[in-house]
Design an enzyme around this catalytic site. Structure first.
Site: not given
Ligand code: GLU
Length: 280
Positions: A251-255
């Protein structure tokens, strides 16, 4: 004659696309193409505070890099607010909505104060505070205070009766109560993901919704809205999420690396697409 398959990819332009999006877009694209059907693109940009034009441009660039094409001009949800407003007034006329004046802080305080707070997929359920307002209080506050509109899920189910949707050849009973009285029109937007996506899947004639299993639970609400608004129910295919080699969700929030950065690093899109297809 069997109806033609129409699928869609419906990204929100709130960040760059990553591998998980590529996997999902390919799955939706291939479902249509394999059946000789149509693949559509919808830009889900109702949240004007989080959507960015550069991310819209990025979506077009990334999909082109992957070699995906779509069959109609993309639909922009930000240009369709009147349609969502119409659906909202249809729901109001059915008596299944109520205005909610609560702030997030008030809801959190109420949930904390109650000894027992049932939880849904997105956290504690709305405790129903504004459902209990008297008609006079409601009328007085409507003209004065900012409000969202919530679905009275029990009233809605009393109208529709039990509902199912089809996931492949499995019939899934819809259980929208797991979400409680969800917001269908946000205070700041006048609509919501649930309302817009349901209206637009019908407007675009989508026959097959192919998307990640992270949206499986949302389908309980979408199915109820279809029944209330007299809209057709597509077939649903919720695919497993692509995971990183260590098993973590991408996910984008997990880089997770963006497709743009992979492109800049010279990754070959043909090999990438073949790899993604092999992981289905
Ligand atoms: N816009 C949603 C997202 O980017 C997906 C909507 C859908 O496929 O139903 O997560």
């Amino acid at each position: 004659m069997a109806q033609i398959v129409i699928s869609r990819f419906a990204p929100s332009p709130t960040g760059r696309l990553h591998l998980g999006h590529a996997f999902s877009a390919l799955a939706a694209h291939d479902a249509a193409r394999a059946a000789g059907g149509r693949f559509l693109l919808r830009i889900e940009d109702i949240d004007t505070t989080r959507s960015r034009p550069e991310h819209v441009a990025g979506i077009f660039d990334d999909l082109a890099w992957l070699g995906l094409t779509w069959d109609e001009p993309p639909l922009f949800q930000s240009q369709r607010m009147p349609l969502y407003g119409k659906a909202l007034s249809d729901l109001k006329a059915l008596g299944v909505l109520y205005p909610c004046f609560c702030t997030r802080a008030e809801i959190a305080a109420e949930v904390a104060a109650s000894g027992f707070a049932p939880h849904g997929p997105d956290g504690p359920l709305y405790p129903g505070t504004c459902r209990a307002l008297t008609p006079d209080d409601r009328a007085a506050r409507l003209s004065r205070d900012a409000h969202s509109w919530r679905l009275d899920v029990d009233a809605a189910l009393a109208l529709t009766g039990p509902l199912v949707w089809h996931e492949g050849d499995r019939a899934i009973p819809a259980d929208p109560r797991i979400h409680g009285d969800v917001v269908l029109a946000r205070k700041d937007l006048g609509t919501s993901y649930h309302l817009s996506v349901t209206v637009d899947d019908a407007a675009q004639g989508i026959t097959d919704v192919v998307r990640g299993v992270d949206l499986f639970d949302a389908t309980h609400v979408h199915r109820l809205l279809q029944a209330l608004l007299n809209l057709p129910t597509p077939l649903y295919h919720h695919h497993p999420l692509l995971t990183a080699p260590d098993g973590a969700r991408l996910a984008k929030r997990h880089g997770a690396p963006s497709l743009a950065s992979m492109r800049a690093e010279g990754v070959d899109p043909v090999t990438l697409v073949a790899d993604l297809r092999a992981r289905r």
